[in-house]
Design a protein around this motif. Structure first.
Motif, PDB file in Angstrom:
ATOM      1  N   ASP A 139       0.825  -1.210   0.000  1.00  0.00           N
ATOM      2  CA  ASP A 139       0.000   0.000   0.000  1.00  0.00           C
ATOM      3  C   ASP A 139       0.858   1.259   0.000  1.00  0.00           C
ATOM      4  OD1 ASP A 139      -2.398  -1.281  -0.170  1.00  0.00           O
ATOM      5  OD2 ASP A 139      -2.878  -1.174   1.962  1.00  0.00           O
ATOM      6  N   ARG A 140       1.977   1.228   0.705  1.00  0.00           N
ATOM      7  CA  ARG A 140       2.868   2.390   0.684  1.00  0.00           C
ATOM      8  C   ARG A 140       3.382   2.631  -0.721  1.00  0.00           C
ATOM      9  NH1 ARG A 140       8.322   3.732  -0.634  1.00  0.00           N
ATOM     10  NH2 ARG A 140       8.665   1.517  -0.300  1.00  0.00           N
ATOM     11  N   THR A 141       3.762   1.555  -1.427  1.00  0.00           N
ATOM     12  CA  THR A 141       4.255   1.686  -2.798  1.00  0.00           C
ATOM     13  C   THR A 141       3.173   2.238  -3.715  1.00  0.00           C
ATOM     14  OG1 THR A 141       5.752  -0.177  -2.451  1.00  0.00           O
ATOM     15  CG2 THR A 141       5.254   0.423  -4.732  1.00  0.00           C
ATOM     16  N   ILE A 142       1.967   1.692  -3.588  1.00  0.00           N
ATOM     17  CA  ILE A 142       0.851   2.150  -4.417  1.00  0.00           C
ATOM     18  C   ILE A 142       0.555   3.621  -4.138  1.00  0.00           C
ATOM     19  CG2 ILE A 142      -1.653   1.931  -4.762  1.00  0.00           C
ATOM     20  CD1 ILE A 142      -1.295  -1.093  -4.248  1.00  0.00           C
ATOM     21  N   GLY A 177      -4.621  11.741  -3.359  1.00  0.00           N
ATOM     22  CA  GLY A 177      -5.996  11.289  -3.194  1.00  0.00           C
ATOM     23  C   GLY A 177      -6.575  10.426  -4.283  1.00  0.00           C
ATOM     24  N   LYS A 178      -5.728   9.895  -5.182  1.00  0.00           N
ATOM     25  CA  LYS A 178      -6.252   9.111  -6.291  1.00  0.00           C
ATOM     26  C   LYS A 178      -5.803   7.649  -6.268  1.00  0.00           C
ATOM     27  CE  LYS A 178      -6.504  13.202  -9.234  1.00  0.00           C
ATOM     28  NZ  LYS A 178      -6.051  13.869 -10.494  1.00  0.00           N
ATOM     29  N   ALA A 179      -5.099   7.264  -5.231  1.00  0.00           N
ATOM     30  CA  ALA A 179      -4.595   5.889  -5.157  1.00  0.00           C
ATOM     31  C   ALA A 179      -5.727   4.896  -4.955  1.00  0.00           C
ATOM     32  CB  ALA A 179      -3.590   5.759  -4.006  1.00  0.00           C
ATOM     33  N   VAL A 180      -5.598   3.727  -5.578  1.00  0.00           N
ATOM     34  CA  VAL A 180      -6.523   2.609  -5.378  1.00  0.00           C
ATOM     35  C   VAL A 180      -5.749   1.532  -4.656  1.00  0.00           C
ATOM     36  CG1 VAL A 180      -7.998   0.901  -6.477  1.00  0.00           C
ATOM     37  CG2 VAL A 180      -7.806   3.197  -7.466  1.00  0.00           C
ATOM     38  N   PHE A 181      -6.072   1.334  -3.389  1.00  0.00           N
ATOM     39  CA  PHE A 181      -5.292   0.434  -2.563  1.00  0.00           C
ATOM     40  C   PHE A 181      -5.809  -0.999  -2.653  1.00  0.00           C
ATOM     41  CE2 PHE A 181      -4.774   4.613  -0.549  1.00  0.00           C
ATOM     42  CZ  PHE A 181      -3.392   4.677  -0.494  1.00  0.00           C
ATOM     43  N   SER A 182      -4.877  -1.924  -2.541  1.00  0.00           N
ATOM     44  CA  SER A 182      -5.235  -3.346  -2.626  1.00  0.00           C
ATOM     45  C   SER A 182      -5.516  -3.944  -1.263  1.00  0.00           C
ATOM     46  CB  SER A 182      -4.105  -4.119  -3.294  1.00  0.00           C
ATOM     47  OG  SER A 182      -2.899  -4.009  -2.557  1.00  0.00           O
TER      48      SER A 182
END
Length: 265
Positions: free
Chosen positions: A246-249, A260-265
């Motif tokens: 998640d940090r990488t993403i 504010g546009k990240a989609v976390f797994s």
């Protein structure tokens, strides 16, 4: 133990049941009194949602009529000192299991949150109150004190003087006063309380699960000790997140697309 009084409902992705959101629903009519069986079923429900990786956020809900109007006084009346000396720690730990769920938890409160019901709501990270809900710690009126976290979580939330006012007098407070003193975070019409909590939970469910768990651990753990210990805990958790996907993403998304546009797994 069959879950007669507590159900765990996991969202199916619909608007009424967002994906990643679980509801821990109390169902012991008429007032969701927290007897021993219900307490243990809450403990089991907390363990279930904590261990389920598909659950990313949790809502505590007692139904459209009442959240929980406190302990089962009939049960308490039959218990003596020797019994309670053995059982008090179990009662505390049952509700503490909810406070230790490593995911965002929102209490959706209708009707009454009194005594043990207020203590139950205090285990959540946020509280949404119906505009006609009533809150309080009336144990003093029974000749006892709160025994499931009220004397500890309440002053940490609203300050010791305000907590002592509620605990010493046993008085009820309405939703507006509860919001003013910081006991609740938002007020909604009764019919909108649960949907409002679900919407809040759905936003958290889309967030970075490990970072949210770390944030909760840092805040809650820091409140249990001194500032220096809290800062050490924060540093440890902060560094650990650099090993997560998640940090990488999150950082790649920020650099490529802005915040504010990240989609976390």
């Amino acid at each position: 133990m069959a879950n007669e009084f507590v159900r765990v409902e996991i969202g199916d992705g619909s608007a009424q049941a967002p994906a990643g959101v679980a509801t821990i629903r109390l169902d012991r009519p008429p007032m969701n009194a927290l007897n021993t069986e219900l307490q243990e079923q809450l403990r089991a429900a907390a363990g279930q949602v904590a261990a389920d990786p598909s659950v990313r956020a949790v809502v505590l809900f007692g139904g459209e009529r009442v959240f929980a109007a406190g302990a089962d006084v009939k049960e308490f009346a039959n218990q003596d000192h020797a019994y309670m000396a053995r059982d008090a720690a179990r009662l505390t730990s049952a509700l503490d299991a909810l406070a230790r769920i490593p995911k965002p938890v929102i209490a959706a409160v209708t009707g009454f949150a009194l005594g043990g019901g207020c203590e139950l709501a205090l285990t959540a990270d946020f509280r949404i109150s119906a505009d006609d809900a009533r809150w309080g710690q009336p144990e003093i009126l029974l000749g006892i004190i709160p025994g499931a976290g009220g004397t500890q979580r309440l002053p940490r939330l609203i300050g010791p003087a305000r907590a002592k006012d509620l605990i010493y007098t046993g008085r009820f407070v309405g939703a507006a006063e509860a919001l003013e003193i910081g006991l609740v975070d938002a007020i909604a019409p009764k019919a909108e309380v649960y949907p409002t909590a679900l919407k809040m939970a759905a936003k958290f469910a889309k967030g970075p699960a490990l970072a949210l768990a770390a944030a909760k651990a840092a805040v809650d753990g820091g409140l249990d000790g001194d500032l220096a210990s809290g800062l050490r805990l924060e540093s440890h958790l902060f560094a650990a997140l650099f090993a997560t996907q998640d940090r990488t993403i999150g950082m790649q998304s920020f650099l490529e697309n802005g915040p504010g546009k990240a989609v976390f797994s």
